[in-house]
Design an enzyme around this catalytic site. Structure first.
Site, PDB file in Angstrom:
ATOM      1  N   CYS A 130      -8.732 -19.403 -28.293  1.00 13.05           N
ATOM      2  CA  CYS A 130      -8.063 -19.597 -29.925  1.00 13.05           C
ATOM      3  C   CYS A 130      -9.284 -19.141 -30.722  1.00 13.05           C
ATOM      4  O   CYS A 130      -8.716 -19.122 -32.030  1.00 13.05           O
ATOM      5  CB  CYS A 130      -8.710 -21.197 -30.573  1.00 13.05           C
ATOM      6  SG  CYS A 130     -10.048 -21.649 -30.668  1.00 13.05           S
ATOM      7  N   HIS A 158     -12.300 -13.238 -43.041  1.00 10.49           N
ATOM      8  CA  HIS A 158     -10.947 -14.192 -43.824  1.00 10.49           C
ATOM      9  C   HIS A 158      -9.181 -13.139 -44.084  1.00 10.49           C
ATOM     10  O   HIS A 158      -8.340 -13.696 -43.445  1.00 10.49           O
ATOM     11  CB  HIS A 158     -10.932 -14.238 -44.849  1.00 10.49           C
ATOM     12  CG  HIS A 158     -12.683 -15.421 -45.056  1.00 10.49           C
ATOM     13  ND1 HIS A 158     -13.922 -14.967 -44.834  1.00 10.49           N
ATOM     14  CD2 HIS A 158     -12.084 -16.712 -44.161  1.00 10.49           C
ATOM     15  CE1 HIS A 158     -13.591 -16.092 -44.842  1.00 10.49           C
ATOM     16  NE2 HIS A 158     -13.549 -17.171 -44.368  1.00 10.49           N
TER      17      HIS A 158
END
Ligand code: PEP
Ligand code: MG
Length: 560
Positions: free
Chosen positions: A485, A187
């Site tokens: 992506c 993250h």
């Protein structure tokens, strides 16, 4: 000031930064020799004041944060104000414990209950312990754990940051991020790049760097210099200017030197990201991670709530494409309202599209909202599913997308099964997008959340490139475009390899677009194909990178 010392971690968000270190304080534990409260009343007062100060501080931070972070911080402040929590701590005070131990014991009692309840409650345990740690610090009069408040532009250093911590950082004051843990696709890495803050992860000994020490970091190479001297800073400045000039000189749609188009797209996680990315020179959105919008929501968002968000996300892109991924809930991105209960191996469990299959109500509400927002804004919306493994799943998803009046359906290719069978899987949809973060995790059988496994998770691993090549081969057979992506799309040298393997679009944090655009503009498609062959022929990830670095155009590698 000591002499300069350079160490190397993994660069995950481009750019350089210099500044004093602000250490993110670790959790605080009550001292073993804490005496009992002088009187039960004094003990209760101390606990009440500590919990209240935590709530006030979290609310003050919420007031300055963006919409998404606000939700998280307010929800955590509510835990600190919970009457039951105070009562549990007070019981400990009455039993003769000191205030810090009373708070810690009450938090653990609550945590055990939350864990037993599972689902939403189990996921709040981290927030609960965060409140406890802050309250213990308040009662002891020591710095609160987490990112402290500071007012000089600084580089923050931590073992790792929680998603909420990263999302609430003040961009004007945080000029760089260094973590000792974390990984390429953690993250912290994804959010730092999205926020445009240079960052390095996996830097050994980072948390031992003294507060206030000046460090210079390079988010491209992963180099961090402690006590940089004037010479190094001057070199960094020259390099920064040269890169700014080179990367600032190219504009417009992505293409190789011989004009082969490669769309350059943004990865976004919400309305704020959309507004920033929409203002930039890029061709649209290649990945809107919709689950990021709802990370702290405790109930499923209604169709109306979602429609409003999607409208605001689409608007900044006008007629440019916006690829929306339906909720990728589960594993590293748990959503409270989309939880099917504890699993032994969540990354291999009912996550992504598998969860949508069990909760079609969630998928239908999302597709309905996307359909309405797309029609109202006239945006070029394309919807794709996460974690697709089979052609049957792809066909099922396409049917549901079409039923909602959305014209284009696609799938993420992030499970090796879907990559190997991409000719069949992609025949069921309009396009594919390679999620190399998960594709690396599943190909190498290495948990992406585990920083120690960074070497295995390296997207330069030839095995991962072979799987990407297989996916591209199948896509060509099916006559469907396939992009990338995952974080690998933003590595300019790897982008050349991906284009050489046959991908037609690259989606990344907007801060990474300029370097990738220039890299493409300096190499022909045939050169990209040559580099791809070299990378796949390599013996390991390091040799693949080295082969490409030494064979790419020197004018470009000189900028790295
Ligand atoms: C991926 O897996 O590469 C991807 C783009 O999705 P996420 O990182 O959100 O899992
Ligand atoms: Mg993924």
């Amino acid at each position: 000031m000591g002499s300069p010392e350079t160490r190397r971690g993994i660069g995950v968000s481009p750019g350089t930064a210099v500044g004093p270190v602000v250490q993110v304080a670790p959790p605080v534990r009550p001292p073993a020799d804490e005496p009992p409260a002088v009187t039960p009343e004094a003990g209760a007062d101390a606990v009440r004041a500590a919990l209240e100060s935590v709530a006030v501080e979290l609310e003050a931070r919420a007031a300055k944060a963006d919409e998404h972070a606000q939700q998280i911080l307010k929800a955590t402040a509510l835990i600190a104000r919970d009457k039951g929590l105070f009562k549990a701590a007070n019981k400990q005070i009455i039993a003769g414990r000191g205030p810090a131990h009373s708070i810690a014991a009450a938090i653990e009692e609550y945590a055990a209950q939350f864990e037993a309840l599972g689902g939403y409650f189990a996921e709040r345990v981290t927030d609960l312990r965060d409140v406890g740690s802050r309250a213990v610090a308040a009662v002891l009069g020591v710095p609160a754990p987490g990112v402290p408040i500071f007012d000089v532009p600084s580089i923050i250093v931590a073992d790792d940051l929680a998603p909420a911590e990263t999302a609430t950082l003040d961009r004007a004051l945080v000029v760089g991020i260094i973590t000792e843990g974390g990984g390429r696709t953690s993250h912290t890495a994804i959010l730092a790049a999205q926020m445009g803050i240079p960052a390095v992860v996996q830097l050994e000994g980072a948390t031992a760097i003294a507060e206030g020490t000046t460090v210079a970091l390079d988010g491209d190479s992963g180099a961090v210099t402690i006590n940089p001297d004037e010479e190094l800073l001057a070199q960094q400045q020259v390099r920064r200017e040269r890169r700014a000039q080179a990367f600032g000189s190219a504009h417009g749609p992505g293409a190789t030197a011989d004009g082969h188009p490669v769309a350059l797209l943004a990865n976004i996680g919400g309305v704020d990201d959309a507004e920033r990315a929409g203002a930039q020179d890029l061709e649209g959105v290649g990945l809107f991670r919709t689950e990021f919008v709802f990370l702290s929501a405790d109930r499923a968002p209604t169709v109306e709530e979602q429609t409003d968000i999607y409208r605001r996300v689409f608007a900044p892109f006008g007629s440019r494409r916006v690829v929306v991924r339906t909720l990728d809930a589960g594993a590293d991105k748990p959503l409270a309202f989309a939880d099917l209960g504890p699993e032994e191996n969540p990354a291999l469990g009912r996550r992504g599209l598998r969860l949508s299959a069990e909760r079609p109500d969630l998928l239908d509400a999302q597709l309905e909202a996307l359909g309405i927002a797309a029609r109202e804004t006239g945006a070029d919306v394309r919807v794709m599913a996460p974690m697709v493994a089979t052609a049957e799943e792809a066909a099922w998803f396409t049917r549901r997308v079409r039923e909602n009046g959305l014209p284009k359906a696609g799938v993420m290719i992030e499970v090796p099964a879907a990559a190997l069978r991409s000719a069949h899987v992609l025949a069921e949809v309009d396009f594919g997008s390679l999620g190399t973060n998960d594709l690396a995790q599943y190909t190498m059988a290495a948990d992406r959340m585990q920083g120690e496994l960074s070497d295995l998770l390296d997207p330069w691993q030839p095995a991962v490139l072979d799987v990407v090549a297989a996916a591209c081969h199948g896509a060509q057979h099916a006559g469907r475009p396939v992009g990338v992506c995952g974080e690998s799309a933003g590595d300019p040298l790897l982008a050349l390899v991906l284009v050489g393997l046959g991908i037609s679009s690259l989606s990344m944090a907007p801060s990474k677009v300029p370097a990738v655009r220039v890299a493409l503009s300096m190499h022909t498609l045939a050169q990209c194909q040559g580099l791809a062959a070299l990378a796949r022929d390599a013996w390991d990830a390091g040799q693949a990178l080295e082969a490409v670095r030494t064979n790419a155009r020197a004018e470009f590698t000189a900028l790295l």
